[in-house]
Write a protein that holds these residues in place. Sequence first.
Motif, PDB file in Angstrom:
ATOM      1  N   SER A 116     -33.474  -0.328  54.038  1.00 22.86           N
ATOM      2  CA  SER A 116     -33.274   0.743  55.000  1.00 22.86           C
ATOM      3  C   SER A 116     -32.470   0.272  56.203  1.00 22.86           C
ATOM      4  N   ASN A 119     -28.634   0.078  53.700  1.00 27.05           N
ATOM      5  CA  ASN A 119     -28.673   1.124  52.681  1.00 27.05           C
ATOM      6  C   ASN A 119     -27.639   0.916  51.576  1.00 27.05           C
TER       7      ASN A 119
ATOM      8  N   ASN B 116     -21.375   4.284  49.597  1.00 27.55           N
ATOM      9  CA  ASN B 116     -21.566   5.436  50.500  1.00 27.55           C
ATOM     10  C   ASN B 116     -20.469   5.570  51.549  1.00 27.55           C
ATOM     11  N   SER B 135     -29.838   3.911  58.298  1.00 24.55           N
ATOM     12  CA  SER B 135     -30.110   5.295  57.917  1.00 24.55           C
ATOM     13  C   SER B 135     -29.496   6.298  58.889  1.00 24.55           C
ATOM     14  N   GLY B 136     -28.236   6.063  59.223  1.00 23.54           N
ATOM     15  CA  GLY B 136     -27.515   7.032  60.046  1.00 23.54           C
ATOM     16  C   GLY B 136     -27.606   6.781  61.535  1.00 23.54           C
ATOM     17  N   LYS B 154     -18.983   9.104  49.149  1.00 18.18           N
ATOM     18  CA  LYS B 154     -19.935  10.196  49.352  1.00 18.18           C
ATOM     19  C   LYS B 154     -19.239  11.534  49.232  1.00 18.18           C
ATOM     20  N   VAL B 246     -35.325  14.837  50.120  1.00 13.15           N
ATOM     21  CA  VAL B 246     -34.213  14.202  50.838  1.00 13.15           C
ATOM     22  C   VAL B 246     -34.749  13.405  52.026  1.00 13.15           C
ATOM     23  N   GLN B 248     -34.885   9.360  54.226  1.00 19.72           N
ATOM     24  CA  GLN B 248     -34.901   7.906  54.163  1.00 19.72           C
ATOM     25  C   GLN B 248     -35.345   7.391  52.803  1.00 19.72           C
ATOM     26  N   LYS B 252     -29.900  11.013  49.812  1.00 17.86           N
ATOM     27  CA  LYS B 252     -29.103  11.221  51.020  1.00 17.86           C
ATOM     28  C   LYS B 252     -27.927  12.108  50.646  1.00 17.86           C
ATOM     29  N   SER B 254     -24.674  15.004  51.743  1.00 12.99           N
ATOM     30  CA  SER B 254     -23.693  15.360  52.773  1.00 12.99           C
ATOM     31  C   SER B 254     -22.978  16.661  52.401  1.00 12.99           C
ATOM     32  N   ALA B 271     -32.417  11.026  58.376  1.00 15.21           N
ATOM     33  CA  ALA B 271     -31.646   9.954  57.746  1.00 15.21           C
ATOM     34  C   ALA B 271     -30.973  10.420  56.454  1.00 15.21           C
ATOM     35  N   GLY B 272     -31.558  11.396  55.798  1.00 14.63           N
ATOM     36  CA  GLY B 272     -30.989  11.836  54.527  1.00 14.63           C
ATOM     37  C   GLY B 272     -30.039  13.008  54.645  1.00 14.63           C
TER      38      GLY B 272
END
Lengths: 243, 317
Positions: A116, A119, B116, B135-136, B154, B246, B248, B252, B254, B271-272
């Motif tokens: 995490s 990722n 990704n 995670s973003g 992605k 959806v 973490q 994920k 978009s 995060a997802g």
Amino acid sequence: MKILVCISHVPDTNAKIPFKNGQPDLSGISFVIAPYDDFALARAVELRDQTKGKLTVLNVGLSDTEPTIRKALAIGADEAIRVHATPHDAFYVASQIAAIASRENYDMILMGRESSDFNGGQVHGMVAAMLGLPCVVPCMKLDLYGRVAVMHRETEGGKEVVEVEMPFIAGCQEPIAEWKIPNMRGIMSAKTKPLKVVEPIDVPKYTHIVQYEMPPQRGTVKMIDKDNVAELVRLLRQEAKVI
Amino acid sequence: MSNVLIYVEAENNSAKKTSLEAVSYGATVAQMLGGKAIALATAALAADKTEELAKYGADKVLHAAQNPSQSEEIAQLIVAAAHQENVTVILAAKSIVVDLALPMVGAKLQASVATNITELPELSNGFVVRRSAYSGKAITKVELSGKIKVLSIKKNASELREYHKPLLLEPFSVEITPSKISVKEVKKQTGEVLLSEADIVVSAGRGLKGPENWGMIEELAKVLGAATACSKPVSDMNWRPHHEHVGQTGIKISPNLYIAIGISGAIQHLAGVNASKVIVVINKDPEAPFFKAADYGIVGDAFEVVPKLTQALKAVL
Ligand SMILES: Cc1cc2nc3c(=O)[nH]c(=O)nc-3n(C[C@H](O)[C@H](O)[C@H](O)COP(=O)(O)OP(=O)(O)OC[C@H]3O[C@@H](n4cnc5c(N)ncnc54)[C@H](O)[C@@H]3O)c2cc1C
């Protein structure tokens, strides 16, 4: 039965990550076993108990990861190996894991489907290619019948039941097992379980983080009255142009 | 020469839309590098659908005689094509099977692997891609210094661009060592829009109170041609299947539009979904954290707002 679980040491997923001088500042943040790795570890503890085998956890990291490794020992691993190196990228970590696994002949190697922090979701596939082992990802259920493992693998829009003989690798996710919380006995015994520190092998580096950026911020939210949903429809069509 | 190889996945005989996006992405990268875009498709793609790959930018289409399904088999196919075509960039649209195949390819070719990817690479100073981390919570710019670069793309990383190139179709065949994994049973939900492919996603959380209330979510999704998704507690309680979850610890996504209904907007959920282009939040609590991550919001009871929204959409779509 020899089981290896690879864990990564990552910022707590609840943490907000502040930036300092253009870099994420992780100094005040608590670290945990990556959530997916924690699922793999939980199932591995159960399988070890079932087969009366031996469970080893492996982490590639500097000494600051030891509390996380001790936590894995407290959850139930029998011994730990720390490869003393900064986990530069997936290829670097996978190469370290493969180097150890090729000597130790584990019956199965479990880890999370991805970490995490970055990722990437690459380590299991790379280790599989390096060792020539079959690899099942994302593994949601794992049962053993002698040397054969029956697993549930998620697919887009469903799942498959697959079978593979040991040795194999699996990248795990829920609901493979419930996360385990270490109990007092586990925490006490973890202090004396063996944690071996080994030096890394030389691995070329093919990726380099050159810059961090803050994620783009959304504009301020436009609120629409609940009695005027037609306005939302209009905005989605004419302003956002997504429907 | 810097050729680009794009691995294409097919579904119901046609290329997946995300794979066509990857072909366009690959054609643009090939142009930037002064090379050719070579698409690699398996027998899962019908011969009469290969034309589409040229339309979206492939200079050449390698059409494999086999239809491998396991990642390690697909990795062998990709490695063989990469050798034959002398490529420096290998890419594919993200999917469960591709996510595992590409790292295998990367390890075999001693390549730089980045997953990704959300944008075209920058080439002014090496080969640099952007991808999200934590995670973003951060974006990293990563330089890929290996001779070969392997990328997973992605959804929405690039526009679907029409190039209308002439179709150059070449049969392709390699010896593939079969995987040791045997598939015993396939349980597939049919007739749904695939979550990973969907342009619009309608998602609901614990605010819906129970699985019996998903009818209105499915109806809204149907009007929009959308896929359905859910939060983690919803799949944990088995209200919805796990592959819809959806975040973490889930998928994920978009999409162009993500509509979140009765979801609080926990950091692990965001995060997802925070890579979605436009986010709409419907929640009865004006303080729900999700509103801070949304573009449009409605404070209201889902059981009241959702049927009204479905009606309003039916009137115009
Ligand atoms: C390591 C870790 C990983 C995690 N991974 C994920 C993940 O991948 N995905 C994920 O989703 N979560 C994940 N979680 C859990 C996450 O923290 C939240 O608990 C979860 O997202 C909450 O789900 P929810 O929004 O559906 O439920 P709740 O937080 O209970 O929110 C329900 C919302 O519905 C609203 N509501 C109630 N009734 C109505 C109504 N009638 N009309 C409209 N609104 C209504 C409420 O105001 C509330 O905002 C993870 C947690 C951890 C610790």
